[in-house]
Design a protein around this motif. Sequence first.
Motif: not given
Length: 234
Positions: A201-203, A217-221, A223-227
């Motif tokens: 979640a945070r790292d 700010r970067c988390r959602k993008t 996660q999507e890009c990593f998946m």
Amino acid sequence: MYTVAIVDDDQVQAAALAQQIKMFSYVQDVANIVLLAPGDLASSGLSGIDILFIGVRLGEGPTGIDLVDALVPRGGSVQVIYVSDHLEYAPQVYRTEHTWFLAKPVEPDSLNAALARAIENLNCSQRKPILVRARGSLVQLVPQDIMYVESERRRAHIHLNGSEVVAYAKLSDLERALPPQFIRCHKSFLVNMDYISQLRARDALLTTGDVLPVSQRCRKTLQECFMRYVGRLV
């Protein structure tokens, strides 16, 4: 191993193209195939995408040419392959950098040639070093060897596996120069997704044991890009 994205407003045709791609010998070089709506590409960007198959006419929104012009940096490594039955648009694609133009219905030989060219270009870009200025010298770095980059004031700390290069470079310039597997996880960090072991979640925990911050700010993008990059959840 590369990630292929197919962007089309007709998901049935996009799925059919994905099945065609899986039939070729080059599929051994493809780790993942994802189907995206035009809006998904516009919102999440190109991080994690190596080969982009994109239609020209995409409903009432921007054309595929407009999206490529806005999102794909010139001189970048993303391989763009246009797919369309609107041949009148063929001359317009030359205002963007692209690898191939496939006419619908897609002929197997043409698809095979387009994939071969894209993968050849990607293999070259992965081996092609970037040049940075560090301590008065010009240093060549191979992207595959870079784990992450940390920006501090006007310097970029480029972390390799076992060493570090401190370069005079902006993080945004390095982001444009590096392949698509490099993505922001924080305003001050750029990470190579090949080295992410766990995305939390945070790292992000890297395979080396390093832990990088992940901003809200970067988390959602990220996660999507990593998946998208490593494949769908099982």
